[in-house]
Design an enzyme around this catalytic site. Structure first.
Site, PDB file in Angstrom:
ATOM      1  CD1 TRP A  73       7.559  38.759  22.059  1.00  0.00           C
ATOM      2  CD2 TRP A  73       5.886  37.405  21.496  1.00  0.00           C
ATOM      3  NE1 TRP A  73       8.050  37.483  22.028  1.00  0.00           N
ATOM      4  CE2 TRP A  73       7.056  36.637  21.683  1.00  0.00           C
ATOM      5  CE3 TRP A  73       4.708  36.753  21.133  1.00  0.00           C
ATOM      6  CZ2 TRP A  73       7.071  35.256  21.509  1.00  0.00           C
ATOM      7  CZ3 TRP A  73       4.735  35.378  20.968  1.00  0.00           C
ATOM      8  CH2 TRP A  73       5.893  34.640  21.159  1.00  0.00           C
ATOM      9  CG  ASN A  99       6.152  47.165  17.424  1.00  0.00           C
ATOM     10  OD1 ASN A  99       5.371  47.151  18.362  1.00  0.00           O
ATOM     11  ND2 ASN A  99       5.828  46.783  16.206  1.00  0.00           N
ATOM     12  N   GLY A 100       9.953  47.136  19.748  1.00  0.00           N
ATOM     13  CA  GLY A 100      11.412  47.131  19.856  1.00  0.00           C
ATOM     14  C   GLY A 100      11.834  47.110  21.306  1.00  0.00           C
ATOM     15  CE  LYS A 486      14.794  21.619  12.250  1.00  0.00           C
ATOM     16  NZ  LYS A 486      14.462  22.153  13.515  1.00  0.00           N
ATOM     17  CG  HIS A 505      34.541   3.214  16.336  1.00  0.00           C
ATOM     18  ND1 HIS A 505      35.600   2.404  16.692  1.00  0.00           N
ATOM     19  CD2 HIS A 505      35.002   4.476  16.483  1.00  0.00           C
ATOM     20  CE1 HIS A 505      36.629   3.146  17.057  1.00  0.00           C
ATOM     21  NE2 HIS A 505      36.278   4.416  16.933  1.00  0.00           N
ATOM     22  CE  LYS A 606       6.692  26.200  16.269  1.00  0.00           C
ATOM     23  NZ  LYS A 606       8.033  25.855  15.786  1.00  0.00           N
TER      24      LYS A 606
HETATM   25  C1  F6R Z   1      11.849  20.368  15.532  1.00  0.00           C
HETATM   26  C2  F6R Z   1      10.980  20.901  16.558  1.00  0.00           C
HETATM   27  C3  F6R Z   1      10.760  20.107  17.777  1.00  0.00           C
HETATM   28  C4  F6R Z   1      10.710  21.007  19.013  1.00  0.00           C
HETATM   29  C5  F6R Z   1      10.324  20.189  20.250  1.00  0.00           C
HETATM   30  C6  F6R Z   1      10.343  21.047  21.502  1.00  0.00           C
HETATM   31  O1  F6R Z   1      12.008  21.264  14.468  1.00  0.00           O
HETATM   32  O2  F6R Z   1      10.433  21.964  16.411  1.00  0.00           O
HETATM   33  O3  F6R Z   1      11.715  19.112  17.930  1.00  0.00           O
HETATM   34  O4  F6R Z   1      11.966  21.594  19.177  1.00  0.00           O
HETATM   35  O5  F6R Z   1       9.046  19.665  20.070  1.00  0.00           O
HETATM   36  O6  F6R Z   1       9.470  22.112  21.387  1.00  0.00           O
HETATM   37  P1  F6R Z   1       9.529  23.318  22.403  1.00  0.00           P
HETATM   38  O7  F6R Z   1      10.791  24.060  22.148  1.00  0.00           O
HETATM   39  O8  F6R Z   1       8.303  24.137  22.092  1.00  0.00           O
HETATM   40  O9  F6R Z   1       9.493  22.742  23.783  1.00  0.00           O
END
Ligand code: F6R
Length: 611
Positions: A73, A99-100, A486, A505, A606
């Site tokens: 990575w 790694n590291g 969150k 307000h 994601k």
């Molecule tokens: C919330 C979350 C999303 C991402 C957003 C941007 O927990 O994960 O709000 O932060 O979709 O995603 P990136 O950072 O991949 O552009």
């Protein structure tokens, strides 16, 4: 993150190494490689890309019963065939995976080049192979022992020498390594899942320890180089649980990874009291830095919340008017971009369609430079931007972003300080005070995690509520925005964040008996005012959950069911890191109470690759 495997036994090593690497695939990687050793010498295959590309090339390797493998990575040097591990010394006799991060890589590279070594990659790892070469006098373990005192940083190192068939040598410092014990064969791995199909018996190496592994023996040596006797442990994990390192969900695993992720984000970038970034991470000349009229920080969701924290730092430290803009809105506001404007895209995935569209829009309007803060190497934003400061958070698998947020805040802090110094806006004394706080942040994140037990209990009551309000002033308000996102995205509880001063307000109308109000208080200069707002809430029956430093929370008069969650004090502009950790834990446990699918909340993905 990088994965390491090693095998010495009687079976064909290449297949076992490939199979073990594939069990680490979930960790994310951008390139992979395998080296095997037989009587005829060392043979290596490695390439940028996926493990399936490497599988097609396994037949290039000769039969061998010993080898090492790696998934990379990228941290130092772009993902490429050349930068992939294993790395060799000049002779090709020594091969090494790592790694590291070797923090003193710059000095080492200069010294090794001066001493005539042929360094072929941009990595910090290759430098270690050349140091082993210099220290090799017929015993690889000894060479490893003589090499590690020259290295600073975090490292799991695993190496072979062509003249020492049947042996693999390893060293561990702040980066995990385990030794898997078999019958007439032994294994080395950075993570348990790699070896689970082969053995459940393992020796866990400790920090500063060396190991020499052969077919029939596993020997461990302490930092004093003396043999250490270590009882093996039985690993009783299903492969899937092992991927989560024994945690129930990726989200909680990632929450707990934050101290380490933060250390990686800072590692090698804060030297003494200065922020030192590589040319590919920060490419502005001092003249350009001096001429910046405005900065746009472009991002979505959680990354946008990190940008809000970053905005204050760019303004306060570097003295540049800065706007954090939702990337999905950027194009519609007819942004004032010209060659004096710096744009910074911030994205964990580097693939968020709106963020890419915004940075492209900025480029088409003639921005001075497109910089970026990205977690995923090889991602589109990382490729398209002029500079990439990698967050080094490691793969984030849970949909809800946790360690990406905290490492984004820290990455933006590094950029803000670097720019401030380039513009002559921050004295060395001020930079020293702030970078000291940055360096202490991983330990403070660790302390914040100790609230987990208390928060788990609290979450049982929060999970019964329909609405939760978050309030704060200054950076606490920005952290409140991340806290509410969150909570709502994984527990489905309606949550809103308000600047504490705004309550009266309008929103105060919604406060009645038992309505939870999470008050964030980390800035001593703002705490008395927030304390007054808390009293307004209490007077209307609101239930106060106060999150902040001891000093700030002492400004409150709480009673009854009210809750105090004390997080360590840091620079107020970095406090979103510590207080958001508490809110991540609250969201996680509230979602569990509600039986929600924590890692995959409904309707969410994601990586949002559509606009
Ligand atoms: C919330 C979350 C999303 C991402 C957003 C941007 O927990 O994960 O709000 O932060 O979709 O995603 P990136 O950072 O991949 O552009």
């Amino acid at each position: 993150m990088c994965g390491i495997v090693g095998y010495v036994g009687q079976k064909q090593a290449a297949r076992i190494l490939w199979d073990s690497l594939s069990r680490l695939e979930y960790r994310g990687y951008d390139s992979a490689g395998i080296a095997v050793l037989n009587g005829a010498g060392v043979a290596t295959i490695k390439c940028k890309g996926r493990l399936k590309d490497l599988r097609e090339r396994l037949s290039e390797l000769p039969p061998a019963t010993q080898g090492i493998g790696h998934t990379r990575w990228a941290t130092h040097g772009v993902p490429s065939d050349t930068n992939s591990h294993p790395h060799h010394d000049c002779s090709g006799d020594i091969v090494l995976v790592h790694n590291g991060i070797i923090e003193n890589h710059r000095e080492l590279r200069e010294e090794l080049a001066r001493r005539g070594h042929n360094i072929t990659s941009q990595t910090d790892t290759e430098l270690v192979a050349h140091l082993l070469e210099e220290n090799y006098r017929g015993d690889l373990l000894q060479a490893m022992m003589d090499t590690v005192p020259c290295l600073e940083g975090s490292m799991a190192l695993v190496a072979l020498h062509e003249s020492e068939p049947g042996k693999i040598v390893a060293y561990r410092e702040k980066s995990p390594l385990i030794l898997g014990l078999g019958e007439g064969e032994n294994y080395i791995a950075s993570d348990i899942p790699a070896i689970l199909p082969y053995t459940k018996k393992a020796v866990v190496m400790g920090d500063g320890e060396f190991a020499r592994v052969s077919r029939d023996a596993v020997e461990v040596f302490g930092p004093d180089r003396k043999p250490v006797s270590r009882e093996p442990v039985m690993v009783d994990l299903k492969p899937e649980a092992a991927e989560k390192a024994g945690f129930d969900h990726f989200m909680i695993k990632e929450i707990y990874e934050q101290p380490e992720a933060l250390s990686r984000a800072i590692s090698g970038r804060v030297r003494g009291s200065s922020v030192v970034l590589e040319p590919g991470e920060y490419g502005l000349t001092d003249d350009q830095a001096a001429g910046i009229s405005r900065i746009y920080l472009l991002a979505c969701g959680t990354a946008y919340h990190a940008c809000l924290a970053g905005k204050t730092m760019f303004e306060r430290f570097a003295g540049v008017p800065t706007e954090a803009v939702l990337a999905s809105e950027f194009r519609y506001q007819d942004p004032l971009v010209d060659p004096s404007v710096l744009c910074i895209g911030v994205s964990q995935s580097g693939e968020t369609a709106d963020t890419l569209a915004a940075t492209r829009e900025a480029r088409s309007r003639g921005a001075m430079r497109i910089m970026s803060v990205v977690n995923s190497a090889l991602s589109t934003l990382a490729i398209e931007a002029d500079d990439v400061l990698y967050q080094r958070a490691g793969p984030e698998i849970a949909v809800a972003s946790t360690k990406a947020y905290t490492t984004q805040v820290v990455s933006l802090a590094l950029l803000a300080v670097r720019l401030a110094v380039a513009r002559g806006r921050m004295t060395p004394h001020e930079a020293a005070a702030f970078t000291r706080e940055l360096k202490e942040l991983p330990a403070k994140a660790q302390t914040a995690l100790k609230l987990a037990g208390e928060i788990k209990e609290l979450a049982k009551k929060v999970a019964l509520k329909e609405d939760v309000f978050f309030i704060g002033r200054g950076a606490d308000y920005l952290a409140a925005m991340e806290g509410q996102l969150k909570l709502k995205e994984i527990s489905y509880i309606h949550a809103e964040a308000y600047a504490a001063g705004e309550l009266k307000h309008g929103t105060l109308a919604l406060i009645e008996d038992g309505v939870p109000v999470i008050a964030l208080m980390n800035d001593p200069s703002l705490a008395p005012k927030t304390a007054s707002n808390v009293m307004e809430v209490k007077a209307r029956g609101g239930w106060i959950i106060a999150v902040g430093t001891e000093e700030c929370l002492n400004k409150l008069e709480l009673d009854g069911d009210d809750v105090r969650l004390v997080v360590p004090a840091t620079h107020p502009l970095l406090s979103p890191v510590t207080s958001v950790i508490a809110m991540q834990l609250l969201s996680y446990y509230a979602a569990l109470e509600k039986g929600a699918d924590v890692d995959k909340p409904r309707n969410l993905a994601k990586s949002v690759t559509v606009e």
